[in-house]
Design a protein around this motif. Structure first.
Motif, PDB file in Angstrom:
ATOM      1  N   ILE A   1      37.297  38.836  35.335  1.00  0.00           N
ATOM      2  CA  ILE A   1      35.935  38.974  35.474  1.00  0.00           C
ATOM      3  C   ILE A   1      35.426  40.263  35.720  1.00  0.00           C
ATOM      4  N   ALA A   2      36.192  41.080  36.600  1.00  0.00           N
ATOM      5  CA  ALA A   2      35.795  42.507  36.915  1.00  0.00           C
ATOM      6  C   ALA A   2      36.037  43.310  35.766  1.00  0.00           C
ATOM      7  N   LEU A   3      37.154  43.255  34.868  1.00  0.00           N
ATOM      8  CA  LEU A   3      37.313  43.920  33.883  1.00  0.00           C
ATOM      9  C   LEU A   3      36.360  43.706  32.697  1.00  0.00           C
ATOM     10  N   LEU A   4      36.151  42.572  32.633  1.00  0.00           N
ATOM     11  CA  LEU A   4      35.125  41.979  31.670  1.00  0.00           C
ATOM     12  C   LEU A   4      33.742  42.696  31.919  1.00  0.00           C
ATOM     13  N   GLY A   5      33.342  42.867  33.273  1.00  0.00           N
ATOM     14  CA  GLY A   5      32.116  43.153  33.564  1.00  0.00           C
ATOM     15  C   GLY A   5      32.221  44.871  33.418  1.00  0.00           C
ATOM     16  N   TYR A   6      33.382  45.416  33.751  1.00  0.00           N
ATOM     17  CA  TYR A   6      33.651  46.775  33.523  1.00  0.00           C
ATOM     18  C   TYR A   6      33.056  47.210  31.838  1.00  0.00           C
ATOM     19  N   LEU A   7      33.770  46.549  31.036  1.00  0.00           N
ATOM     20  CA  LEU A   7      33.766  46.616  29.668  1.00  0.00           C
ATOM     21  C   LEU A   7      32.447  46.477  29.217  1.00  0.00           C
ATOM     22  N   MET A   8      31.670  45.391  29.678  1.00  0.00           N
ATOM     23  CA  MET A   8      30.398  45.281  29.316  1.00  0.00           C
ATOM     24  C   MET A   8      29.322  46.270  29.881  1.00  0.00           C
ATOM     25  N   VAL A   9      29.428  46.791  30.706  1.00  0.00           N
ATOM     26  CA  VAL A   9      28.545  47.554  31.546  1.00  0.00           C
ATOM     27  C   VAL A   9      28.903  48.998  30.895  1.00  0.00           C
ATOM     28  N   LEU A  10      29.971  49.459  31.182  1.00  0.00           N
ATOM     29  CA  LEU A  10      30.160  50.781  30.971  1.00  0.00           C
ATOM     30  C   LEU A  10      30.587  51.200  29.476  1.00  0.00           C
TER      31      LEU A  10
ATOM     32  N   PHE B   1      38.359  43.459  25.471  1.00  0.00           N
ATOM     33  CA  PHE B   1      36.915  42.838  25.542  1.00  0.00           C
ATOM     34  C   PHE B   1      37.328  41.283  25.192  1.00  0.00           C
ATOM     35  N   ARG B   2      37.889  40.862  24.283  1.00  0.00           N
ATOM     36  CA  ARG B   2      38.170  39.309  23.669  1.00  0.00           C
ATOM     37  C   ARG B   2      39.230  39.036  24.703  1.00  0.00           C
ATOM     38  N   PHE B   3      40.320  39.930  24.977  1.00  0.00           N
ATOM     39  CA  PHE B   3      41.366  39.567  25.773  1.00  0.00           C
ATOM     40  C   PHE B   3      40.804  39.043  27.100  1.00  0.00           C
ATOM     41  N   CYS B   4      39.919  39.567  27.632  1.00  0.00           N
ATOM     42  CA  CYS B   4      39.468  39.740  28.863  1.00  0.00           C
ATOM     43  C   CYS B   4      38.678  38.382  29.045  1.00  0.00           C
ATOM     44  N   GLN B   5      37.970  37.902  27.983  1.00  0.00           N
ATOM     45  CA  GLN B   5      37.138  36.726  27.786  1.00  0.00           C
ATOM     46  C   GLN B   5      37.940  35.534  27.846  1.00  0.00           C
ATOM     47  N   ALA B   6      39.023  35.618  27.042  1.00  0.00           N
ATOM     48  CA  ALA B   6      39.871  34.375  27.076  1.00  0.00           C
ATOM     49  C   ALA B   6      40.640  34.256  28.258  1.00  0.00           C
ATOM     50  N   LEU B   7      41.095  35.496  28.892  1.00  0.00           N
ATOM     51  CA  LEU B   7      41.869  35.508  30.160  1.00  0.00           C
ATOM     52  C   LEU B   7      40.866  34.943  31.238  1.00  0.00           C
ATOM     53  N   ALA B   8      39.647  35.305  31.393  1.00  0.00           N
ATOM     54  CA  ALA B   8      38.746  34.828  32.398  1.00  0.00           C
ATOM     55  C   ALA B   8      38.370  33.378  32.111  1.00  0.00           C
ATOM     56  N   LEU B   9      38.311  32.975  30.869  1.00  0.00           N
ATOM     57  CA  LEU B   9      37.885  31.866  30.419  1.00  0.00           C
ATOM     58  C   LEU B   9      39.124  30.586  30.996  1.00  0.00           C
ATOM     59  N   GLY B  10      40.225  31.010  30.396  1.00  0.00           N
ATOM     60  CA  GLY B  10      41.345  30.401  30.667  1.00  0.00           C
ATOM     61  C   GLY B  10      41.837  29.943  32.147  1.00  0.00           C
ATOM     62  N   SER B  11      41.593  31.169  32.946  1.00  0.00           N
ATOM     63  CA  SER B  11      42.129  31.336  34.221  1.00  0.00           C
ATOM     64  C   SER B  11      41.140  30.551  35.110  1.00  0.00           C
ATOM     65  N   ALA B  12      39.725  30.438  34.925  1.00  0.00           N
ATOM     66  CA  ALA B  12      38.698  29.564  35.406  1.00  0.00           C
ATOM     67  C   ALA B  12      38.924  28.416  35.069  1.00  0.00           C
TER      68      ALA B  12
ATOM     69  N   ALA C   1      42.861  32.250  41.345  1.00  0.00           N
ATOM     70  CA  ALA C   1      41.734  33.144  41.905  1.00  0.00           C
ATOM     71  C   ALA C   1      41.766  34.448  41.532  1.00  0.00           C
ATOM     72  N   VAL C   2      42.908  35.017  41.973  1.00  0.00           N
ATOM     73  CA  VAL C   2      42.982  36.713  41.907  1.00  0.00           C
ATOM     74  C   VAL C   2      42.728  36.914  40.383  1.00  0.00           C
ATOM     75  N   VAL C   3      43.714  36.228  39.420  1.00  0.00           N
ATOM     76  CA  VAL C   3      43.577  36.766  38.040  1.00  0.00           C
ATOM     77  C   VAL C   3      42.249  36.324  37.688  1.00  0.00           C
ATOM     78  N   THR C   4      41.522  35.425  37.771  1.00  0.00           N
ATOM     79  CA  THR C   4      40.170  35.006  37.530  1.00  0.00           C
ATOM     80  C   THR C   4      39.291  36.212  37.708  1.00  0.00           C
ATOM     81  N   PHE C   5      39.282  36.663  38.952  1.00  0.00           N
ATOM     82  CA  PHE C   5      38.496  37.408  39.698  1.00  0.00           C
ATOM     83  C   PHE C   5      38.733  39.160  38.830  1.00  0.00           C
ATOM     84  N   LEU C   6      40.003  39.374  38.694  1.00  0.00           N
ATOM     85  CA  LEU C   6      40.404  40.586  38.106  1.00  0.00           C
ATOM     86  C   LEU C   6      40.036  40.493  36.500  1.00  0.00           C
TER      87      LEU C   6
END
Length: 165
Positions: A55-64, A78-89, A48-53
């Motif tokens: 997603i937060a990093l993905l949001g940072y990259l998308m917004v800023l 960005f692609r690494f964060c997408q894969a990490l968020a999807l895999g950990s979820a 859960a911690v890895v997933t939320f991190l």
């Protein structure tokens, strides 16, 4: 302490109070199942911690960061964060399912334990396993042992032996 924890401790104490093999086996199964459940809880927390991190990093990259002006490094991150968020979820979903499965397994073991304890209480005591209390009373230089044996008609025999010097 939760009500479930109190009931589990009470059942463990009841199982430990009798030295029958089925009680020992059930107690061992319960200990293993609880250990596995704690392991799954820790795994769920970590994922859960890895997933939320991620997603937060993905949001940072998308917004800023502007997606059209991303450098090669930013696109790779960005692609690494997408894969990490999807895999950990996905892992989190599987681990939560396994956690529920372990909880159901522990509930079944609790039910087996309650059945075993209830059966042990309802069945008459085994006469070969009956222990008889011994009371030692010291009177001066003589120790008096009150022993109840199956052969005694009135419940106690008194044996007097002098103390050893």
């Amino acid at each position: 302490m939760s009500e479930r924890r109190k009931q589990a401790d009470f059942l463990k104490a009841l199982l430990a109070s009798d030295d029958r093999p089925e009680h020992r086996h059930l107690g061992e199964r319960l200990l293993l199942a609880e250990r596995d459940e704690r392991c799954m809880q820790r795994a769920c927390r970590l994922v859960a911690v890895v997933t939320f991190l991620a997603i937060a990093l993905l949001g940072y990259l998308m917004v800023l960061k502007v997606p059209n002006d991303m450098t090669h490094l930013a696109q790779t991150a960005f692609r690494f964060c997408q894969a990490l968020a999807l895999g950990s979820a996905m892992c989190l979903g599987v681990f939560i399912g396994l956690l529920f499965w372990h909880r159901a397994l522990i509930n079944r073991i609790f039910a087996d334990g309650r059945k075993l304890i209830t059966a042990a209480i309802q069945q008459p005591a085994d006469p070969t396993r009956t222990t008889f209390p011994t009371v030692v009373v010291h009177e001066g230089d003589t120790a008096v042992y009150h022993i109840r044996t199956p052969q005694s008609a009135h419940g106690a025999e008194i044996i007097s032996m002098p103390k050893a010097l």
